[in-house]
Scaffold this active site. Structure first.
Site, PDB file in Angstrom:
ATOM      1  N   LEU A  14      43.782  37.299  52.124  1.00 31.62           N
ATOM      2  CA  LEU A  14      42.725  37.803  52.991  1.00 31.62           C
ATOM      3  C   LEU A  14      42.634  37.004  54.279  1.00 31.62           C
ATOM      4  O   LEU A  14      42.417  37.560  55.356  1.00 31.62           O
ATOM      5  CB  LEU A  14      41.383  37.780  52.261  1.00 31.62           C
ATOM      6  CG  LEU A  14      40.155  38.202  53.064  1.00 31.62           C
ATOM      7  CD1 LEU A  14      40.303  39.619  53.596  1.00 31.62           C
ATOM      8  CD2 LEU A  14      38.890  38.065  52.221  1.00 31.62           C
ATOM      9  N   ALA A  69      39.246  30.238  47.882  1.00 36.68           N
ATOM     10  CA  ALA A  69      38.757  30.416  46.517  1.00 36.68           C
ATOM     11  C   ALA A  69      39.818  29.996  45.515  1.00 36.68           C
ATOM     12  O   ALA A  69      41.016  30.019  45.809  1.00 36.68           O
ATOM     13  CB  ALA A  69      38.371  31.877  46.263  1.00 36.68           C
ATOM     14  N   THR A 110      33.174  38.379  44.310  1.00 39.12           N
ATOM     15  CA  THR A 110      33.984  39.211  43.437  1.00 39.12           C
ATOM     16  C   THR A 110      33.174  40.092  42.493  1.00 39.12           C
ATOM     17  O   THR A 110      32.018  39.779  42.172  1.00 39.12           O
ATOM     18  CB  THR A 110      34.908  38.301  42.590  1.00 39.12           C
ATOM     19  OG1 THR A 110      35.605  39.066  41.607  1.00 39.12           O
ATOM     20  CG2 THR A 110      34.090  37.256  41.848  1.00 39.12           C
ATOM     21  N   ASP A 111      33.812  41.164  42.029  1.00 42.67           N
ATOM     22  CA  ASP A 111      33.233  42.023  41.000  1.00 42.67           C
ATOM     23  C   ASP A 111      33.056  41.300  39.667  1.00 42.67           C
ATOM     24  O   ASP A 111      32.295  41.743  38.812  1.00 42.67           O
ATOM     25  CB  ASP A 111      34.115  43.257  40.789  1.00 42.67           C
ATOM     26  CG  ASP A 111      35.552  42.911  40.419  1.00 42.67           C
ATOM     27  OD1 ASP A 111      36.160  42.073  41.116  1.00 42.67           O
ATOM     28  OD2 ASP A 111      36.081  43.470  39.440  1.00 42.67           O
ATOM     29  N   TYR A 134      36.001  32.195  35.691  1.00 43.81           N
ATOM     30  CA  TYR A 134      36.139  32.547  37.104  1.00 43.81           C
ATOM     31  C   TYR A 134      34.872  33.224  37.613  1.00 43.81           C
ATOM     32  O   TYR A 134      34.329  32.854  38.665  1.00 43.81           O
ATOM     33  CB  TYR A 134      37.348  33.458  37.288  1.00 43.81           C
ATOM     34  CG  TYR A 134      37.447  34.107  38.641  1.00 43.81           C
ATOM     35  CD1 TYR A 134      37.733  33.360  39.778  1.00 43.81           C
ATOM     36  CD2 TYR A 134      37.259  35.488  38.788  1.00 43.81           C
ATOM     37  CE1 TYR A 134      37.828  33.960  41.028  1.00 43.81           C
ATOM     38  CE2 TYR A 134      37.358  36.085  40.029  1.00 43.81           C
ATOM     39  CZ  TYR A 134      37.645  35.325  41.148  1.00 43.81           C
ATOM     40  OH  TYR A 134      37.735  35.913  42.383  1.00 43.81           O
ATOM     41  N   LYS A 138      32.230  31.860  40.543  1.00 48.04           N
ATOM     42  CA  LYS A 138      31.975  32.636  41.758  1.00 48.04           C
ATOM     43  C   LYS A 138      30.490  32.968  41.902  1.00 48.04           C
ATOM     44  O   LYS A 138      29.946  32.934  43.013  1.00 48.04           O
ATOM     45  CB  LYS A 138      32.815  33.907  41.750  1.00 48.04           C
ATOM     46  CG  LYS A 138      34.307  33.669  41.950  1.00 48.04           C
ATOM     47  CD  LYS A 138      34.633  33.058  43.300  1.00 48.04           C
ATOM     48  CE  LYS A 138      34.456  34.058  44.425  1.00 48.04           C
ATOM     49  NZ  LYS A 138      34.859  33.498  45.756  1.00 48.04           N
TER      50      LYS A 138
END
Length: 297
Positions: A14, A69, A110-111, A134, A138
């Site tokens: 990204l 990240a 994040t989802d 994870y 986050k």
């Protein structure tokens, strides 16, 4: 007034697209995670201070977009301390330094902060409940960023692929050349997201944040629509001119991983659009554009 962007994690998938999507009349600093370690408070302080001063001296509006990240989802199950340092402690330090210099901060999440048992697209206000290390790290990063600086925004995304680094699209293309058939999970649902589309959306948000920003401080940004990993893989095969029937469906139970995956992780873009931001196009259209532009695989 043009934008100046500081992009920690600037050499990642990204991060490199953010640098490419930034306005040409501005300034971009995109240090790698090795060049700017977010867990080093002194280094973060120096980086933000120097960036803010350079931007303002040039008559630009400074904004930080955190693309750094720890993203090794399975490894985080046995390395949660390190994942927490990168995904939670570091962003918290970054937010405090941004507050010191009055620099807006966009933090990418994040989802995986959701439990993944939903039946409709998750809204930013829906209850979180991560099921993996994870996801926990986050979510902790989101909380620290929002608590440290009231000019910070969290942007959750999902299923990202792009030109740089390893990702699902590249993996499918590589395996297509060595296997006659592939089995891909067909009971996990989400929204594939081209990193360049996401980067462009984040630049739009950065422009808005530089002049006050939306009232909603948690937003979702993915390409529109939804599919399964199997459906995504078949679409990749189609774009490459290959027979999608070579991709066979399987269940999550047939493909166990150390970290649990969300069964459903579609994110609603309603709040994004209500903030006046341009919606990201449908995932299938984005995949076709990505392949046509030779951005992937």
């Amino acid at each position: 007034m043009a934008l100046a962007l500081l992009v920690p994690g600037g050499r990642g998938q990204l991060g490199q697209d953010l640098a490419a999507a930034a306005p040409a009349d501005g300034l971009v600093r995109a240090p790698s995670s090795a060049e700017l370690d977010l867990t080093d408070d002194a280094a973060v302080g120096d980086a933000v201070a120097g960036f803010a001063a350079a931007a303002r001296d040039a008559g630009l509006r400074p904004v930080v977009v955190n693309a750094a990240a720890y993203t090794a989802v399975d490894a985080a199950e046995t390395d949660e301390d390190r994942a927490f340092a990168v995904n939670a402690t570091g962003p918290g330090l970054l937010a405090r330094r941004c507050a010191e210099h009055d620099v807006p901060l966009l933090h990418v999440s994040t989802d995986y902060v959701f439990p993944g048992d939903g039946v409709r697209p998750y809204e930013p206000s829906d209850e979180t409940g991560p099921r993996s290390a994870y996801g926990r790290t986050k979510l902790a990063g989101e909380e620290r960023v929002l608590a440290a600086w009231d000019r910070s925004w969290v942007v959750r995304t999902a299923w990202v692929y792009g030109r740089h680094g390893s990702n699902f699209v590249k993996t499918m293309a590589r395996l297509a050349g060595s296997r006659e058939q592939l089995s891909v999970v067909d009971d996990q649902v989400g929204s594939p997201t081209w990193s360049l589309d996401l980067a462009r959306g984040l630049v739009s948000l950065a422009s808005l944040a530089a002049t006050g920003g939306p009232a909603a401080r948690v937003l979702h940004a993915t390409n529109a629509g939804e599919t399964t990993w199997c459906g995504f893989a078949r679409a990749v095969f189609e774009e490459l001119g290959l027979d999608p029937a070579r991709v066979l469906p399987c269940t999550t139970d047939e493909f166990p991983r150390p970290a649990p995956r969300p069964a459903y992780s579609v994110l609603s873009g309603k709040a994004w659009e209500e903030a006046g931001l341009p919606p990201l196009r449908h995932w299938r259209e984005a995949l076709s554009a990505a392949v046509a532009s030779r951005a992937v695989p």
